[in-house]
Design an enzyme around this catalytic site. Structure first.
Site, short mmCIF file in Angstrom:
data_model
loop_
_atom_site.label_atom_id
_atom_site.label_comp_id
_atom_site.label_asym_id
_atom_site.label_seq_id
_atom_site.Cartn_x
_atom_site.Cartn_y
_atom_site.Cartn_z
N HIS A 86 -12.62 -12.41 72.94
CA HIS A 86 -12.07 -12.22 74.29
C HIS A 86 -12.96 -11.27 75.09
O HIS A 86 -13.07 -10.09 74.78
CB HIS A 86 -10.64 -11.67 74.25
N HIS A 133 -10.71 -15.03 80.78
CA HIS A 133 -11.41 -15.07 79.48
C HIS A 133 -12.68 -15.84 79.79
O HIS A 133 -12.62 -16.99 80.24
CB HIS A 133 -10.53 -15.78 78.44
N ASN A 145 -17.21 -18.62 87.12
CA ASN A 145 -16.45 -18.00 88.21
C ASN A 145 -16.08 -16.58 87.78
O ASN A 145 -15.61 -16.38 86.66
CB ASN A 145 -15.17 -18.80 88.49
N HIS A 155 -15.77 -17.99 80.51
CA HIS A 155 -16.04 -19.40 80.22
C HIS A 155 -17.09 -19.92 81.18
O HIS A 155 -17.16 -19.49 82.33
CB HIS A 155 -14.77 -20.26 80.32
N CYS A 176 -3.37 -14.68 76.31
CA CYS A 176 -4.59 -15.24 76.92
C CYS A 176 -4.69 -16.70 76.47
O CYS A 176 -4.76 -16.98 75.27
CB CYS A 176 -5.82 -14.46 76.51
N GLY A 230 -13.24 -17.23 92.41
CA GLY A 230 -12.36 -18.35 92.05
C GLY A 230 -11.92 -18.35 90.60
O GLY A 230 -11.47 -19.38 90.09
N HIS A 234 -18.21 -23.36 83.03
CA HIS A 234 -17.89 -24.75 83.37
C HIS A 234 -19.16 -25.58 83.26
O HIS A 234 -20.23 -25.14 83.70
CB HIS A 234 -17.42 -24.86 84.82
P1 5GP Z 1 -11.63 -20.61 86.39
O1 5GP Z 1 -11.06 -20.89 87.73
O2 5GP Z 1 -10.97 -19.44 85.71
O3 5GP Z 1 -13.13 -20.51 86.40
O4 5GP Z 1 -11.37 -21.91 85.54
C1 5GP Z 1 -10.32 -22.06 84.63
C2 5GP Z 1 -10.33 -23.51 84.23
O5 5GP Z 1 -9.52 -23.64 83.09
C3 5GP Z 1 -9.74 -24.42 85.32
O6 5GP Z 1 -10.71 -25.41 85.67
C4 5GP Z 1 -8.50 -25.02 84.65
O7 5GP Z 1 -8.32 -26.38 84.97
C5 5GP Z 1 -8.79 -24.82 83.17
N1 5GP Z 1 -7.59 -24.62 82.36
C6 5GP Z 1 -6.57 -23.77 82.62
N2 5GP Z 1 -5.64 -23.83 81.65
C7 5GP Z 1 -6.12 -24.73 80.73
C8 5GP Z 1 -5.59 -25.23 79.50
O8 5GP Z 1 -4.53 -24.85 79.02
N3 5GP Z 1 -6.35 -26.14 78.84
C9 5GP Z 1 -7.55 -26.58 79.34
N4 5GP Z 1 -8.20 -27.49 78.60
N5 5GP Z 1 -8.06 -26.14 80.49
C10 5GP Z 1 -7.36 -25.23 81.19
ZN ZN Z 2 -8.87 -14.42 75.69
#
Ligand code: 5GP
Ligand code: ZN
Length: 123
Positions: free
Chosen positions: A46, A107, A96, A109, A4, A102, A111
């Site tokens: 996690h 894991h 998301n 998070h 992860c 999307g 934004h």
């Molecule tokens: P999701 O689409 O899952 O809501 O957003 C995942 C976010 O994580 C995306 O905006 C992507 O750019 C960011 N992301 C993915 N891998 C990494 C990484 O290794 N480091 C960082 N800092 N951001 C990441």
């Molecule tokens: Zn995780």
């Protein structure tokens, strides 16, 4: 959780550009920013998605939510209301969830996306 990416970032096994850390949370800049300011608030524990959260996660989710305006202000996209009632600045907060939401990283998070109407036409 093996393999992860956000667990690995939280454990400092892979690098990120952190802007905040405490016992429960880490926040770091998104690697592919959708706006001038785009960071993620991530629990160290996690949890795959928001849909996996229960009552036991209420305090953690509250902590994530309350951290967003504080870090947004530090990062230059705080919300202000002046004495004349003029509002400026601000940011978007976003979870998301699942493929239709999307979500790419499974894991949990949040934004935090800031700048002038940064969400227009995206996310
Ligand atoms: P999701 O689409 O899952 O809501 O957003 C995942 C976010 O994580 C995306 O905006 C992507 O750019 C960011 N992301 C993915 N891998 C990494 C990484 O290794 N480091 C960082 N800092 N951001 C990441
Ligand atoms: Zn995780």
């Amino acid at each position: 959780m093996e393999n992860c990416i956000f667990c690995k970032i939280a454990a400092k096994q892979i690098p990120s550009t952190p802007i905040y850390e405490d016992d429960d949370l880490i926040a770091f800049h998104d690697i592919n920013p959708a706006a001038p300011i785009h960071f993620l608030i991530v629990p160290k524990q996690h949890i795959a998605t928001l849909a996996d959260c229960g009552e036991q996660h209420a305090a953690l989710l509250g902590k994530m939510t309350l951290l967003a305006p504080r870090l947004a202000k530090e990062q230059g996209c705080g919300f202000q209301l002046d004495e004349q009632g003029h509002a400026s600045g601000g940011f978007k907060t976003l979870f998301n969830t699942g493929p239709d939401g999307g979500q790419e990283v499974y894991h949990l998070h949040m934004h935090v996306i800031g700048g002038p109407k940064p969400w227009r036409g995206q996310r």
